[in-house]
Design a protein around this motif. Structure first.
Motif, PDB file in Angstrom:
ATOM      1  N   VAL A 214     112.768 -44.753   7.602  1.00 12.04           N
ATOM      2  CA  VAL A 214     113.430 -43.652   8.311  1.00 12.04           C
ATOM      3  C   VAL A 214     112.525 -43.232   9.461  1.00 12.04           C
ATOM      4  CG1 VAL A 214     114.228 -41.271   8.105  1.00 12.04           C
ATOM      5  CG2 VAL A 214     114.662 -42.907   6.248  1.00 12.04           C
ATOM      6  N   ALA A 215     113.030 -43.375  10.681  1.00 11.53           N
ATOM      7  CA  ALA A 215     112.180 -43.254  11.867  1.00 11.53           C
ATOM      8  C   ALA A 215     111.527 -41.889  12.004  1.00 11.53           C
ATOM      9  CB  ALA A 215     112.997 -43.564  13.122  1.00 11.53           C
ATOM     10  N   HIS A 216     112.206 -40.815  11.550  1.00 13.34           N
ATOM     11  CA  HIS A 216     111.637 -39.477  11.729  1.00 13.34           C
ATOM     12  C   HIS A 216     110.791 -39.034  10.535  1.00 13.34           C
ATOM     13  CE1 HIS A 216     115.634 -38.760   9.828  1.00 13.34           C
ATOM     14  NE2 HIS A 216     114.982 -37.831   9.151  1.00 13.34           N
TER      15      HIS A 216
ATOM     16  N   HIS B  56     114.892 -34.802  16.727  1.00 14.40           N
ATOM     17  CA  HIS B  56     114.796 -34.262  15.370  1.00 14.40           C
ATOM     18  C   HIS B  56     113.744 -33.151  15.314  1.00 14.40           C
ATOM     19  CE1 HIS B  56     115.499 -34.770  10.986  1.00 14.40           C
ATOM     20  NE2 HIS B  56     114.245 -34.367  10.881  1.00 14.40           N
ATOM     21  N   TYR B  57     112.573 -33.398  15.874  1.00 15.11           N
ATOM     22  CA  TYR B  57     111.514 -32.392  15.816  1.00 15.11           C
ATOM     23  C   TYR B  57     111.725 -31.269  16.822  1.00 15.11           C
ATOM     24  CZ  TYR B  57     109.222 -34.998  12.224  1.00 15.11           C
ATOM     25  OH  TYR B  57     108.961 -35.588  11.016  1.00 15.11           O
ATOM     26  N   THR B  58     112.469 -31.540  17.873  1.00 15.74           N
ATOM     27  CA  THR B  58     112.885 -30.457  18.771  1.00 15.74           C
ATOM     28  C   THR B  58     113.757 -29.461  18.013  1.00 15.74           C
ATOM     29  OG1 THR B  58     112.780 -31.804  20.771  1.00 15.74           O
ATOM     30  CG2 THR B  58     114.229 -29.883  20.832  1.00 15.74           C
ATOM     31  N   ARG B  59     114.664 -29.991  17.190  1.00 11.91           N
ATOM     32  CA  ARG B  59     115.505 -29.096  16.392  1.00 11.91           C
ATOM     33  C   ARG B  59     114.666 -28.293  15.402  1.00 11.91           C
ATOM     34  NH1 ARG B  59     118.265 -25.262  16.186  1.00 11.91           N
ATOM     35  NH2 ARG B  59     119.575 -24.874  14.361  1.00 11.91           N
ATOM     36  N   ALA B  60     113.648 -28.920  14.821  1.00 12.56           N
ATOM     37  CA  ALA B  60     112.768 -28.195  13.896  1.00 12.56           C
ATOM     38  C   ALA B  60     112.067 -27.043  14.617  1.00 12.56           C
ATOM     39  CB  ALA B  60     111.738 -29.149  13.302  1.00 12.56           C
TER      40      ALA B  60
ATOM     41  N   ALA C 188     105.493 -24.950  24.017  1.00  8.83           N
ATOM     42  CA  ALA C 188     105.070 -26.261  23.519  1.00  8.83           C
ATOM     43  C   ALA C 188     106.269 -27.129  23.172  1.00  8.83           C
ATOM     44  CB  ALA C 188     104.164 -26.086  22.305  1.00  8.83           C
ATOM     45  N   ALA C 189     107.306 -26.516  22.595  1.00 12.13           N
ATOM     46  CA  ALA C 189     108.501 -27.280  22.229  1.00 12.13           C
ATOM     47  C   ALA C 189     109.196 -27.828  23.468  1.00 12.13           C
ATOM     48  CB  ALA C 189     109.453 -26.405  21.428  1.00 12.13           C
ATOM     49  N   THR C 190     109.227 -27.049  24.529  1.00 16.95           N
ATOM     50  CA  THR C 190     109.819 -27.519  25.779  1.00 16.95           C
ATOM     51  C   THR C 190     109.055 -28.712  26.326  1.00 16.95           C
ATOM     52  OG1 THR C 190     110.676 -25.320  26.322  1.00 16.95           O
ATOM     53  CG2 THR C 190     110.423 -26.871  28.148  1.00 16.95           C
ATOM     54  N   GLU C 191     107.722 -28.627  26.299  1.00 17.80           N
ATOM     55  CA  GLU C 191     106.886 -29.736  26.770  1.00 17.80           C
ATOM     56  C   GLU C 191     107.154 -31.001  25.950  1.00 17.80           C
ATOM     57  OE1 GLU C 191     104.823 -30.003  29.280  1.00 17.80           O
ATOM     58  OE2 GLU C 191     104.439 -27.949  29.934  1.00 17.80           O
TER      59      GLU C 191
END
Length: 455
Positions: free
Chosen positions: A116-118, A427-431, A406-409
Motif C-alpha cells: 500500500v503506497a501510503h 493522502h497526507y495532505t488530507r491528514a 507546512a501543509a501547503t508547502e
C-alpha cells in the motif's frame, strides 16, 4: 538488518513454553504500533505468513476517527481489509512483556498483494530502493526526547492533564544524581530495549525538569525507523508498568523545553564505504555530501510537515530553546536547523534538528532522503555555512511557523510528488487538513482564561 531472532528460534521458544504471545504490528500514520496479539502456537503454524487488518488503520487521526476525504478508504468503499505481511527480519523477543515476541508487518493490498503506497513503511522502502539503485544506502540515528512523570496515564487523564507531577523539579541536563532517582524506569528502558535487539548507547537527563533522552546505535534507514517505532511503544509500556507516564508530545508545556527527535544521516556505498567523507574536502565533506545537504536545504520547507505533523509540533520552534527556527546549516551549531557533526572524520554526518519527538520516523526519514536524493541528482550547490546565533539570523531561510503553512508547502511540492507519488501526497495532505480543521473548531484553555472576563 535482522534482529538475529529467527522464526526457528520462535518455534523453539513456543515449543518449550517461553513464548505464548506474538504481537503482529503495522505502523500507522502517527507512527504507532497497531495490530493483533496472536496465540504463539497459531502464529508459528500459519499467521507468520500473513494476517489481515481493516484498511482504516492508515486513514485515521490520533483519536482513531474515520476521517472523510480520503481516496483510498471511505464508508462508500466499505472499509475493507489490508493484508499484513510479517517481515521476519524484525522478529524479536520483548523482554518487558511476559512471554511475548513482536514482529513488524508490511501492509499489502488485499487483492493485488502490492504494498500500500501510503503506508509509512512502504514510503520509506521506496526511497531506500532509490538509493540502492544509485549504489548507496543511508545510515540514520534518531535521538528521542520525552518527559517522565511520577504518575500514571490514568491519573493524568483524570486530572485533565493539569498539575502534572514531573520526575524532577529542575533542569536535569546531564545530571547524574537526578537521573539516579529515575533509574527504576530508565534502566528498565535501556535493558529492555537491549534485550529486544535494539543496541542502546545511553540515556541522559535533558534540558528541562523531568526530560529524558534515549540514544541507540545507528542503523540502515529502515532498521532505524523500525527501532524508533518500537522504542516509543516500549518506553510507554515500561513506564506504565512502573506506575509512571511518558509523553512524546513535542511541546507539553509553555514553560518547558520541547522534545525533539534529531535525525543523524549519512550515505555509504553498498560495500560500506563512507560517501560523505573526503579528507581533501572542506570540513571533510565530499561533493556528494555537498549535494545532499543542498537538497535538504532547498526543500526544507516542503519536508517540514513530515518532521512536524501536528498543530502542537510548531509550538516547539521557539528561539533560545535549542529547537531551531531557521532551516540553515552550520558547523557544530545547535542553533541551526541542520548541524554538521563529525567533521574531518569518517563519521561525518548531517544532523536534522527540525523534527520533534512526535514525528513518524518512516515518513521523516523518507522525506529527508527524497530531498537529499534530489540534491544529488541535480548536483545542487551548497550555500556557505551559517556562523553565529541562527536565532538572530536575518534574511535566512525560516522553518514554516504553522501546520497550515507546512501543509501547503508539502502539497505543492513537485519534488515530493515525484518521489512519493501524487496519491501519497494527497493522502497526507488530507491528514494535515483534518488536523487543522479539528484544531480550528476547538476552544482552548488559553482562550477561555484570557477572554472569559475581559472579552
Amino acid at each position: 538488518m535482522s534482529s538475529s531472532y529467527t522464526i526457528d528460534d520462535l518455534r523453539k521458544d513456543v515449543a518449550e513454553g517461553r513464548i505464548d504471545t506474538v504481537l503482529a504490528c503495522q505502523v500507522d500514520m502517527q507512527g504507532r504500533l497497531m495490530g493483533k496479539r496472536f496465540q504463539a502456537e497459531y502464529f508459528v503454524e500459519s499467521a507468520w505468513k500473513e494476517t489481515h487488518s481493516c484498511n482504516y488503520l492508515i486513514a485515521t487521526d490520533m483519536e482513531m476517527e474515520t476521517v472523510s476525504g480520503y481516496k483510498a478508504t471511505s464508508w462508500e468503499k466499505g472499509y475493507g481489509d489490508y493484508t499484513m505481511k510479517p517481515d521476519l527480519a524484525t522478529l524479536r523477543r520483548i523482554p518487558w512483556l511476559e512471554g511475548t515476541a513482536l514482529v513488524l508487518c508490511d501492509v499489502l493490498d488485499h487483492h493485488t498483494h502490492e504494498e500500500v503506497a501510503h503506508s509509512p513503511r512502504a514510503i520509506l522502502k521506496k526511497q531506500v530502493k532509490r538509493l540502492e539503485d544509485m549504489g548507496m544506502k543511508a545510515y540514520m540515528a534518531s535521538e528521542l526526547e520525552f518527559f517522565l512523570f511520577d504518575q500514571t496515564y490514568e491519573s493524568a487523564q483524570a486530572s485533565g492533564y493539569r498539575n502534572l507531577k514531573l520526575a524532577s523539579a529542575y533542569n536535569e541536563d546531564y545530571h547524574i544524581f537526578q537521573t539516579t532517582k529515575e533509574e527504576e524506569v530508565m534502566r528498565a528502558i535501556r535493558t529492555g530495549l537491549q534485550g529486544a535487539g535494539i543496541p542502546v548507547e545511553n540515556s541522559k537527563g535533558e534540558a528541562s525538569a523531568g526530560q529524558e533522552e534515549i540514544n541507540v546505535r545507528y542503523a540502515d534507514a529502515l532498521a532505524m525507523a523500525d527501532r524508533h517505532a518500537i522504542i516509543k511503544n516500549g518506553c510507554k509500556e515500561i513506564a506504565w508498568s512502573k506506575g509512571k507516564a511518558i509523553t512524546f508530545l513535542a511541546k507539553w508545556n509553555y514553560n518547558a523545553a520541547g522534545s525533539s527527535s534529531h535525525i543523524h544521516q549519512s550515505l555509504w556505498s553498498l560495500e560500506e564505504k563512507p560517501l560523505f567523507f573526503d579528507h581533501t574536502g572542506k570540513y571533510g565533506m565530499s561533493p556528494l555530501m555537498h549535494n545532499y545537504v543542498a537538497g535538504l536545504l532547498a526543500h526544507a520547507s516542503e519536508i517540514t510537515y513530515f518532521l512536524a505533523p501536528y498543530i502542537n509540533s510548531y509550538k516547539r520552534f521557539m528561539a533560545g530553546t535549542f529547537a531551531p527556527t531557521k532551516a540553515i546549516w552550520s558547523k557544530d551549531n545547535r542553533t541551526a536547523g541542520y548541524r554538521l557533526c563529525g567533521e574531518e572524520t569518517k563519521g561525518i554526518r548531517i544532523e536534522c534538528r527540525v523534527g520533534g519527538s512526535d514525528l513518524n520516523p518512516y515518513l521523516a526519514f523518507a522525506a529527508l532522503l527524497a530531498a537529499g536524493i534530489e540534491g544529488i541528482e541535480n548536483k545542487l550547490e551548497l550555500e556557505a555555512p551559517f556562523v553565529g546565533d541562527a536565532y538572530g539570523g536575518k534574511g535566512v531561510r525560516e522553518i514554516p511557523r504553522t501546520l497550515r503553512a507546512a501543509a501547503t508547502e508539502m502539497t505543492e511540492s513537485a519534488m515530493l510528488r515525484k518521489a512519493f507519488g501524487d496519491d501519497v501526497i494527497d493522502h497526507y495532505t488530507r491528514a494535515a487538513e483534518w488536523e487543522q480543521e479539528e484544531y480550528d473548531r476547538r476552544i482552548t484553555d488559553w482562550e477561555v482564561a484570557r477572554g472569559f472576563e475581559r472579552a
